[in-house]
Motif scaffolding. Structure first.
Motif, PDB file in Angstrom:
ATOM      1  N   TYR A 152       0.822  -1.212   0.000  1.00  0.00           N
ATOM      2  CA  TYR A 152       0.000   0.000   0.000  1.00  0.00           C
ATOM      3  C   TYR A 152       0.850   1.253   0.000  1.00  0.00           C
ATOM      4  O   TYR A 152       2.008   1.252   0.399  1.00  0.00           O
ATOM      5  N   ARG A 153       0.207   2.327  -0.464  1.00  0.00           N
ATOM      6  CA  ARG A 153       0.875   3.611  -0.574  1.00  0.00           C
ATOM      7  C   ARG A 153       0.641   4.412   0.685  1.00  0.00           C
ATOM      8  O   ARG A 153      -0.458   4.931   0.929  1.00  0.00           O
ATOM      9  N   THR A 154       1.708   4.547   1.513  1.00  0.00           N
ATOM     10  CA  THR A 154       1.559   5.267   2.775  1.00  0.00           C
ATOM     11  C   THR A 154       1.132   6.715   2.540  1.00  0.00           C
ATOM     12  O   THR A 154       0.284   7.235   3.257  1.00  0.00           O
ATOM     13  N   GLU A 277       7.479 -11.689  -4.032  1.00  0.00           N
ATOM     14  CA  GLU A 277       8.313 -11.524  -5.237  1.00  0.00           C
ATOM     15  C   GLU A 277       8.249 -10.099  -5.752  1.00  0.00           C
ATOM     16  O   GLU A 277       9.187  -9.589  -6.347  1.00  0.00           O
ATOM     17  N   VAL A 278       7.064  -9.498  -5.543  1.00  0.00           N
ATOM     18  CA  VAL A 278       6.814  -8.186  -6.130  1.00  0.00           C
ATOM     19  C   VAL A 278       7.643  -7.097  -5.460  1.00  0.00           C
ATOM     20  O   VAL A 278       7.908  -6.061  -6.055  1.00  0.00           O
ATOM     21  N   ILE A 279       8.103  -7.360  -4.236  1.00  0.00           N
ATOM     22  CA  ILE A 279       8.878  -6.343  -3.524  1.00  0.00           C
ATOM     23  C   ILE A 279      10.022  -5.841  -4.391  1.00  0.00           C
ATOM     24  O   ILE A 279      10.213  -4.639  -4.570  1.00  0.00           O
ATOM     25  N   TRP A 293       5.730   3.734   0.015  1.00  0.00           N
ATOM     26  CA  TRP A 293       4.971   2.492   0.096  1.00  0.00           C
ATOM     27  C   TRP A 293       5.592   1.523   1.084  1.00  0.00           C
ATOM     28  O   TRP A 293       6.760   1.628   1.426  1.00  0.00           O
ATOM     29  N   THR A 294       4.788   0.603   1.556  1.00  0.00           N
ATOM     30  CA  THR A 294       5.292  -0.515   2.329  1.00  0.00           C
ATOM     31  C   THR A 294       4.249  -1.623   2.253  1.00  0.00           C
ATOM     32  O   THR A 294       3.315  -1.528   1.460  1.00  0.00           O
ATOM     33  N   GLY A 365      12.176  -3.510   6.249  1.00  0.00           N
ATOM     34  CA  GLY A 365      11.291  -2.874   5.276  1.00  0.00           C
ATOM     35  C   GLY A 365      10.021  -3.651   4.992  1.00  0.00           C
ATOM     36  O   GLY A 365       9.266  -4.029   5.882  1.00  0.00           O
ATOM     37  N   ALA A 366       9.829  -3.881   3.716  1.00  0.00           N
ATOM     38  CA  ALA A 366       8.574  -4.464   3.256  1.00  0.00           C
ATOM     39  C   ALA A 366       8.344  -5.880   3.779  1.00  0.00           C
ATOM     40  O   ALA A 366       7.242  -6.412   3.673  1.00  0.00           O
TER      41      ALA A 366
END
Lengths: 431, 281, 278
Positions: A152-154, A277-279, A293-294, A365-366
């Motif tokens: 999501y976009r913080t 994987e998308v990270i 984002w995170t 992080g993510a």
């Protein structure tokens, strides 16, 4: 005469070609050459795999490994042809989707005997062991798990006046609707309407019926009915349809994996449910920076729980292989210690080794949200998706198509669930 | 003649016949331990499917709506390219280029260009003021079908242009000169001299293209995968979904249906052609 | 050529040719521009119609990470050999089919036509088994053989059509002049049919150059892969590597474009009127 010149040119070209394309002979010095075929091919992964294979070859003189990397779209079909012909493959990538059909057809070797006394076994997580011994046979050793989290976009969430990531599906609908602004080319949720769109629909339904779910078969309720028959399933699908209509890009009816990831990493959508994987893909984006984002844990249903649908794949041995012992050796090498850790980290997978997620890599992080989910197994329940059933691909095709019918208004959510319920009830009855 | 027959026999007919028996068997990858003969059951499955009618209609639409513009534009290009002009060689090389790309790649390329939110088609249409909000091309059955057909037209014009251009080279200039002397107009020359002269090539090209386009899933498969909701499937893309489900029995049956339909079409087409020839001579 | 052209006709012609050029070229332009964008710029929004800075990164990657040079060589070898062989064989078959009457003629023509109707995948499984038995899997020679077989039917049908446009009188005259039948074919008819033959060769070449499924099925080792297989490799389960793919596509299209440019001279060369009149 011009034409005879052309002709002789052609002749020479042909002869040269035939000479160039001669066969390569097999070495006859007792060296065993293993053919290894991967399915979920991607260039970075292939490179890593080749490095690991080199190390294996150095440790095991006399065994050579030839890695075959078909394009991922065509890979499973090619693997099937090889298995059916009984030639050209020793070690292969087996997915939770393919293990059922492949083993039914007698194409996969039971590695149980080869693995007896393997020192790496105890290091595997319970999840990995469960997968590796499903049905009493060891057809493959998983190399990692694909879990889902919410990207999501913080910044957008904050601008819309919310404190943090949505925790439940209802929160998601609220936040995504608030952020949606087609005029500015900003959308709430990167909806999956295209290929494999059914998987996210199943995710929302599972969250709504989580408490009544049979954890050994996440499509079934404890009372034996399919989860699509539960009244909560209708609430879930209605909300999911609202999410599409009020908070997603209109063209997402046709969005598959690449469009979703793209829609998030180019900054036009605020929420995305995807694999870790998308990270790596999102980190490369220049449209949004790391501060924007995170990830957050997956979304819970009304009762405050959610089902984490772990998908998996791993390495197996072909029944027709003449080098099963050597093949097992290679798989053991890839499934333990340093090699396994490097493979899971390099591919952003949930590890198969105990304590693997305590590595620094998974704390930053993510990745944090994965840790949160791991630490709260009562909230984020792991349940086995029935992905190994023989009719899974047929189901995926049917479910995708009917979900799209709902999105374009040809079918109601109620009709959809009735159809899905009937389908699974009939399949289970015939089993 | 013999080498040609051997090649085709060994590498095409043998595998094809070996493959088509799957159509009459239960042949599902999910369980190949039972591949018993089941007669026409696979065909029954297909005809009973509610989507079959739509898909058949789509297949016809796909062929007709693609081939007519391809033929017209291709013919026009060929006629106009006969005339010498500066940079004609370069021009030709440039406009022939779509044929140099694989159908699959074209599909992916157009899928991104027709993307509703960040596709270049919408961007251009909005910049030129033709629309003021992006169209979700591939998300609606009608626009999706339109988009895949556009992609196919773009791709296939080249083939007609090259074939017709090559055929036109064999039309002697004297014929045109004679026609001009007779005072025939451009249009009359076209229909009474040019077209009849290259009719064999023209008729064959059209027939081949009908067969190919009917049998050409690549673009649709890459752009929409047959969606949304099966609304852009043609028979051959639908067939791919069956192979993906592992149901090779039904997929082969569909393959045979394709061959059957095309055979019937070709027979009528060739008969009509012969009839016309006899009538005109 | 028809020399009189009225002004409106000229405007129509130029307008049409220009418009079609723009339509055709735009996607090509888009691929080229994308291939020169830095990896991060490819997905920027609003769309960039011109790269902010030119980057050769994508091309460098192709040769550093993937063994693209090998794929190009493979594709060139396989396509050239297959297209050449198929064109030659088809030329002779087409000649026989166009000039002689024999009982099985219609049957052969129909059999060739039917091959065009068969969805390739039906034959894929059995073909793989056949090639395993012949020991030709993962072998360029095997792929060439299959491609020749795939090209022959269409090529024969097409060339036969061109033969039909050439009057019999032409070769009869040559034979009276003392040429053998084969001699007459190559000395008299082939030059007349050059546009058709070149076109046939090009179609064969392009078909082989772009063929994906047979190549994926029959080739294993990286060193034996052809370009389409490599191109498809850029589509992974979770993303499409647009940068590498565009760069690869540009490099893939280039040889075919050069071939087209070279061959289009022959296609439009035009015949001297005398040759046809005989």
């Amino acid at each position: 005469m011009a034409n005879s010149k052309v002709l002789s040119g052609l002749g020479i070209g042909l002869a040269a070609t035939l000479a160039l394309s001669g066969c390569s002979g097999a070495a006859d010095d007792g060296t065993v050459t293993l053919q290894m075929v991967e399915s979920l091919t991607n260039p970075a992964r292939t490179e890593l795999l080749e490095t690991l294979i080199d190390e294996f070859e150095q440790e095991n003189a006399g065994i050579e490994v030839e890695l075959i990397s078909p394009p991922t779209d065509q890979a499973d079909q090619k693997i099937q042809q090889m298995l059916q012909s009984g030639t050209g493959v020793d070690v292969l990538e087996v997915r939770d989707l393919t293990v059922g059909p492949f083993s039914t057809n007698g194409w996969l070797a039971d590695m149980g005997p080869e693995f007896e006394g393997w020192k790496g076994w105890d290091a595997l997580t319970d999840n990995a062991k469960n997968v590796a011994t499903a049905g009493g046979k060891t057809y493959f050793i998983p190399y990692g798990f694909y879990g889902i989290s919410l990207f999501y976009r913080t910044d957008l969430v904050e601008e819309a006046g919310f404190d943090g990531a949505p925790a439940s599906w209802e929160d998601l609908l609220e936040q995504a609707s608030a952020i949606q602004d087609p005029e500015a080319n900003t959308y709430g949720y990167a909806f999956r309407g295209g290929t494999n769109g059914y998987s996210n629909a199943a995710l929302v339904i599972e969250a709504y019926v989580a408490d009544d779910l049979d954890l050994e078969n996440a499509y079934r309720l404890k009372n034996g009915d399919s989860m699509f028959s539960a009244p909560e399933a209708l609430d879930a699908m209605d909300l999911y349809l609202d999410l599409f209509e009020q908070a997603s890009p209109p063209s997402s009816v046709a969005w598959g994996y690449p469009e979703m990831v793209e829609g998030f990493s180019n900054g036009s959508t605020a929420f995305l449910l995807q694999d870790p994987e998308v990270i790596a893909a999102v980190e490369q984006s220049t449209a949004i920076t790391g501060e924007q984002w995170t990830t957050a844990p997956i979304l819970v249903g009304p009762s405050g729980t959610a089902i984490q649908p772990l998908a998996t794949a791993g390495w197996g041995v072909a029944e027709a292989s003449e080098h099963q012992a050597e093949s097992a050796k290679l798989i053991q090498f890839l499934s333990e210690g340093d090699a396994s850790i490097r493979f899971t980290e390099g591919n952003s997978l949930v590890p198969i080794l105990n304590g693997g997620d305590e590595a620094e890599f998974y704390k930053t992080g993510a990745w944090e949200s994965y840790l949160t989910m791991n630490e709260n197994p009562e909230t984020y329940i792991t349940a086995v998706q029935p992905r190994g059933v023989a009719w899974w691909t047929e189901w995926a095709d049917k479910a995708d198509s009917e979900l799209q019918q709902v999105l374009i208004g040809q079918l109601t959510t109620k009709e959809l669930l009735a159809s899905w319920d009937a389908y699974w009830t009939e399949k289970w009855a015939a089993e | 003649m013999l080498p040609a027959a051997i090649f085709v026999g060994v590498f095409i007919y043998y595998p094809m016949l070996a493959g088509s028996q799957m159509a009459f068997r239960h042949w599902n990858l999910s369980n190949l331990t039972d591949t018993s003969w089941i007669g026409l059951q696979n065909f029954a499955t297909i005809f009973a499917d509610p989507s079959f009618g739509v898909i058949l209609g789509n297949s016809v639409l796909w062929v007709v709506a693609s081939i007519v513009p391809q033929l017209v534009i291709g013919f026009a290009l060929a006629l106009w390219l006969r005339r010498r002009f500066r940079f004609r060689g370069l021009y030709q090389a440039l406009i022939f280029f779509p044929w140099a790309i694989s159908g699959f790649l074209i599909g992916i390329l157009f899928r991104w260009m027709f993307n509703g939110e960040f596709g270049v088609v919408n961007d251009l249409l909005m910049k030129t003021g033709l629309i003021d909000q992006g169209i979700p091309w591939l998300a609606q059955p009608d626009t999706a079908m339109f988009a895949v057909i556009i992609a196919n037209i773009w791709y296939g014009v080249t083939f007609f242009a090259i074939m017709i251009l090559a055929a036109l080279q064999s039309v002697p200039d004297e014929l045109f000169e004679a026609a001009a002397l007779d005072g025939a107009g451009k249009v009359r020359t076209l229909f009474q001299i040019t077209i009849p002269y290259i009719s064999t090539t023209l008729a064959l090209t059209v027939l081949l293209r009908v067969i190919w386009i009917f049998n050409f899933p690549d673009i649709i498969w890459a752009m929409t995968g047959g969606g949304p909701a099966n609304q852009t499937h043609i028979i051959t893309t639908w067939m791919i979904t069956f192979t993906q489900k592992g149901d090779y029995g039904v997929a082969s049956a569909l393959g045979l249906i394709v061959v059957g339909l095309l055979l019937v079409f070709s027979a009528f087409y060739l008969m009509a052609l012969r009839g016309k020839k006899e009538a005109s001579s | 050529m028809i020399d009189t052209e009225t002004t409106p006709a000229r405007i129509t012609r130029i307008g049409f040719l220009g418009l079609w050029l723009v339509i055709t070229i735009f996607p090509l332009y888009w691929i080229i521009v994308t291939s020169f964008k830095a990896p991060g710029d490819i997905f920027s929004y609003p769309l960039q119609y011109w790269p902010t800075e030119f980057s050769f990164e994508n091309y460098v990657q192709l040769f550093e990470k993937a063994d693209f040079g090998t794929y190009v060589v493979n594709s060139l070898v396989v396509s050239t050999a297959a297209a050449t062989t198929a064109t030659l064989i088809s030329l002779l078959s087409a000649y026989v089919l166009a000039r002689f009457e024999f009982r099985t003629k219609t049957a052969i023509l129909m059999a060739f036509l039917v091959t065009q109707m068969i969805p390739a995948f039906i034959a894929l499984g059995p073909l793989y088994l056949l090639m395993v038995d012949l020991g030709l899997v993962d072998d360029r020679f095997g792929l060439i053989l299959v491609y020749v077989a795939v090209c022959i039917p269409f090529c024969t049908i097409m060339l036969r059509g061109f033969f039909a446009n050439v009057p019999d009188a032409l070769e009869e005259a040559a034979m009276i002049d003392g040429c053998s039948r084969l001699g007459a074919l190559f000395r008299v008819i082939v030059p007349v049919m050059k546009p058709g033959i070149v076109a046939a060769f090009i179609f064969n070449f392009v078909n082989c150059w772009n063929e994906l499924f047979l190549s994926v099925t029959l080739m294993n080792k990286d060193e034996n892969k052809t370009i389409p297989t490599a191109l498809n490799g850029f589509i992974t389960s979770f993303n499409i590597d647009w940068g590498s793919m565009s760069a690869a596509a540009v490099l893939t299209i280039l040889p075919t474009m050069i071939l087209f440019a070279f061959a289009s001279r022959y296609i439009v060369q035009g015949l001297t009127a005398g040759a046809v009149k005989g």
